[in-house]
Scaffold this active site. Structure first.
Site, PDB file in Angstrom:
ATOM      1  N   GLU A 398       0.805  -1.226   0.000  1.00  0.00           N
ATOM      2  CA  GLU A 398       0.000   0.000   0.000  1.00  0.00           C
ATOM      3  C   GLU A 398       0.841   1.280   0.000  1.00  0.00           C
ATOM      4  OE1 GLU A 398      -2.770  -0.328   3.249  1.00  0.00           O
ATOM      5  OE2 GLU A 398      -4.144  -1.561   2.086  1.00  0.00           O
ATOM      6  N   GLU A 470      -6.348  -7.828  -1.440  1.00  0.00           N
ATOM      7  CA  GLU A 470      -7.093  -7.732  -0.184  1.00  0.00           C
ATOM      8  C   GLU A 470      -8.523  -7.281  -0.493  1.00  0.00           C
ATOM      9  OE1 GLU A 470      -5.399  -5.294   2.919  1.00  0.00           O
ATOM     10  OE2 GLU A 470      -3.344  -5.940   2.470  1.00  0.00           O
TER      11      GLU A 470
END
Length: 812
Positions: A398, A470
């Site tokens: 991320e 995710e």
């Protein structure tokens, strides 16, 4: 001489490191004797300060080094020390390491004293303000500390094999009479590295299928460059009619590489490998030529109380849970490389792996990046022989785009392993794509909308493969003791995402967040230092969402309901939607022994899922005809009204239901009192005989599972243990214990939060406290061996005096 000696036992530990610990004469009387794996601080289950494990601590180990080791090479390996450490032998610095998730090896040959007792000292820094990944900013998981993976010494001759990297190339495949995938021809490439090589030495290789071993070639080392640190050679050999490694039949082979000096074997290096072709394409993922949708969860390597410090048997158990209990075909090792025991088990059972180098959102300065590059180098060189790995994560999880940095990580990954693609987990759409696969955390689903974004709306290059790394997680944290509607919604959100991922044919697959709850920092979670993002709790007890996944496998019968069938749990006593989770062909529903309906997976709202959840839409069956003497037409209309009221309530009835009600009043002269009486009798379950529901799962014509939902009259404690036969090999062994409060029919009691007392006797001991409280009817503990052979017993006692126990045998 070929010898590996594990050094996991009889370490001395102290929470405060002292420079004097490097001295062999240091008095260890103030230290605590520990065994590896070890955590610097056992923590509570929740509500604790993450600074408790952040310290600079010290470890000391005494070892005897015999005289006959003189002239040998002594390699000390530590497979995992969190997070920065310095290692000394007899006060001499032999190495340091700045990654808590990869192994490091030190040549200690010149530091030891032969024929004497030697002192190994390790200074361990587990503070989170050091300038190495994943640190630098907040992190959504605790990182713990300590020597938490194996420690061992390899005793080698001056010339030894330091590395072998195995890869394969397959020709055409076919399916044999047993349904196994095979390949008529294949090539094996092995990159062999020899340290201390001399001309005239021989490399001999043999391959085994687990039964027969066959020598496939010898190679004489060419003249060696004395200035080179290691001699490297690439060897090839061909095989015929081999079985492929696949998720359903993960066949593995052994390649043994031997070093011969004057016809004598002086070293050997064994690699377990499989033949498989894993390819990401723009329209999805292909394994051995067939398109396969990746279905996985993310996994943290942490456990209650001890964090990362669990032995190999427990690491392997997690792989088995993912594969067999949850029915998955893949796992992402978020956000770092994990135990080789876990990876070995993934190889063995056919669980594909997406693994990545350490990091979480933050990118640091040049020194930080330099360490990250070294972490990547170590991850790939140490893990690339695991057949289960299908994708390298070469981007900090991320993080923002950093083209210069990520150009380097991709180049390094392809150099070290040309056989596997790279991915980079991001939470940004249309970001710069330097990797082979666009991997993206898709959290678009919020309950009533689409389950995932389209590939075209996310990736910056539609011609490249796309994978969801995710979903869910923080979008809907769920505790075992949340209300029923919340727990059911959690399950159905997972189902919705999985369904929509399957519906998008150009998405390679997805990894849900996450396998189990985990401890986290103050900035995240529910304020008690726990992220309740898992489909299981921290002890691997399944939440309701776990059954969405479990239903997709066919080996273990599954039957679970999204409701306890207690209407008082719901606002207004309106049931809402109730679902059946099963992998059976059909489920028969009975009410007070009256057959109501047989349900199948046909016409499910989740039609792209294998064994999709089944919505219950009838609580009455033919009872109105049988007991109220209604005509079939009248019974059908009344049943439709009552079933709708059961779900949504009187004031949320549809126009169709109101029209049917009007019809009943006009044609059949029914009154509101009649409707109330029928509701109370067939839906409300008030004032009359207690309603007992029975569900029977039918597979191939046989009842394979049964659920009975009835008012409970008894609390029972159920203990589930992964193993009762424990065996110490290189260190202690641990049994994982799940504790559950159930009624007399085996149904979990979701609001049972009472205390239980744990007691371990004999040759086992508890990890964690002896007094715990179940949470949402579940909890757990761990039982650890004590280094002696014998028997042990775990006893669980409730406040009302109920006692359950489990017996263990311990082999050493």
């Amino acid at each position: 001489m070929i010898k590996k000696i594990y050094l996991n036992n009889d370490w001395m530990f102290k929470e405060v490191y002292e420079d004097a610990m490097k001295d062999s004469s240091y008095d260890t009387g103030s230290m605590t004797r520990v065994r590896i794996p070890h955590t610097v601080k056992e923590t509570p289950l929740h509500y604790f300060d993450e600074h408790e494990y952040q310290m600079v601590s010290g470890y000391i180990k005494k070892i005897e080094v015999p005289d006959d080791w003189k002239g040998k090479v002594l390699l000390l390996t530590m497979e995992g020390v969190a997070h920065s450490c310095e290692v000394y032998v007899n006060g001499i610095t032999v190495g340091n390491h700045n990654c808590g998730y990869t192994a490091f090896t030190m040549d200690i040959s010149d530091a030891v004293r032969y024929g004497e007792t030697n002192t190994i000292t390790v200074k361990v820094d587990s503070r989170e303000d050091i300038n190495v990944p994943p640190f630098g900013f907040v992190i959504d998981y605790m990182t713990y500390g300590g020597i938490y993976r194996d420690v061992y010494i390899d005793v080698k001759e001056p010339a030894y094999i330091s590395d072998v990297f195995v890869s394969t190339k397959q020709a055409e495949k076919y399916q044999d009479s047993d349904g196994l995938l095979r390949c008529s021809r294949s090539q094996v490439i092995s990159d062999v590295e020899v340290t201390g090589a001399k001309p005239g030495m021989i490399i001999r290789q043999s391959v085994s299928d687990g039964k027969d071993e066959k020598v496939i070639g010898e190679y004489e080392l060419d003249p060696v460059d004395d200035k080179a640190k290691a001699y490297k050679v690439r060897l090839h050999f061909n095989t015929e009619d081999i079985q492929l490694w696949d998720v359903d039949a993960p066949k593995l082979y052994l390649l043994k590489t031997e070093l011969l000096v004057k016809d004598k074997v002086t070293d050997e290096y064994i690699v377990r490998y499989g033949y498989r072709k894993a390819v990401f394409k723009k329209d999805g993922f292909y394994l051995n030529g067939r398109k396969l949708k990746i279905r996985g969860l993310n996994r943290h390597q942490s456990y209650a109380y001890v964090g990362y410090a669990m032995p190999g048997s427990v690491q392997k158990e997690d792989a088995d849970i993912l594969k067999y209990e949850l029915g998955l075909n893949a796992v992402r090792t978020s956000h770092y490389p994990q135990s080789h025991y876990f990876m070995d088990r993934c190889d063995e059972i056919g669980l594909m792996v997406f693994t990545e180098f350490p990091g979480w959102q933050h990118i640091g300065d040049d020194e930080w990046k330099k360490q990250a590059i070294e972490n990547l180098n170590e991850m790939i060189t140490q893990y690339r022989n695991h057949t289960s790995i299908i994708l390298w994560g070469v981007r900090i999880n991320e993080s923002v785009d950093d083209d210069e940095f990520y150009t380097k990580t991709n180049e390094l990954a392809h150099k070290l392993d040309p056989t596997r693609p790279t991915g980079g987990v991001r939470c940004y759409k249309k970001s710069n794509l330097l990797e082979d696969v666009y991997t993206y955390n898709d959290f678009v689903h919020s309950g009533s909308n689409k389950g995932c974004d389209r590939k075209a709306d996310v990736t910056s290059d539609i011609s490249k493969p796309y994978l969801i790394s995710e979903y869910m997680g923080h979008m809907y944290p769920t505790k075992a003791y949340d209300c029923e509607e919340h727990r059911a919604e959690h399950a159905m959100r997972h189902a919705k995402v999985l369904n929509d991922v399957n519906a998008n044919q150009d998405i390679a697959g997805s990894f849900g967040w996450c396998m189990s709850d985990y401890n986290t920092h103050k900035d995240f979670g529910s304020g008690d230092r726990v992220c309740y993002h898992g489909v299981m709790d921290m002890f691997r007890n399944p939440k309701l969402a776990a059954f969405v996944y479990a239903s997709m496998q066919d080996d273990i019968p599954v039957l679970e309901l999204s409701s306890t069938m207690d209407i008082g749990e719901h606002p207004g006593c309106n049931r809402g939607d109730t679902y059946i989770f099963t992998n059976a062909d059909s489920v028969k529903m009975y009410k007070n022994d009256h057959f109501i309906k047989e349900y199948t997976h046909d016409n499910s709202d989740y039609g792209y899922l294998k064994n999709a959840p089944i919505k219950i839409d009838d609580y009455i069956g033919d009872l109105l005809e049988e007991q109220e003497e209604m005509s079939p037409t009248q019974a059908a209309d009344v049943k439709a009204i009552l079933n709708e009221v059961a779900k949504s309530g009187l004031y949320k009835m549809s126009k169709t239901a109101y029209m049917k009600a009007g019809k009943m009043m006009l044609l059949h002269h029914m009154k509101m009192d009649d409707a109330v009486q029928l509701y109370n009798k067939y839906i409300g379950d008030w004032g009359g005989k207690s309603t007992v529901y029975r569900f029977e799962a039918i597979k191939d014509g046989e009842v394979v599972r049964t659920i009975v939902k009835a008012p409970m009259t008894k609390v029972c404690i159920k203990i589930s243990v992964d193993r009762t036969a424990l065996k110490e090999i290189n260190t202690y062994d641990v049994a994982c214990v799940r504790i559950e409060a159930v009624d007399e029919y085996g149904n979990r009691l979701p609001f049972y939060n009472d205390p239980v007392v744990l007691d371990a006797k004999g040759y086992v001991e508890l990890i964690g406290p002896s007094n715990i409280a179940l949470s949402g009817g579940i909890g757990g503990t761990y039982v650890r061996t004590k280094g002696r052979k014998g028997k042990g017993k775990l006893t669980v006692k409730t406040a009302d005096g109920q006692i359950q126990s489990v017996d263990f045998t311990v082999d050493v």
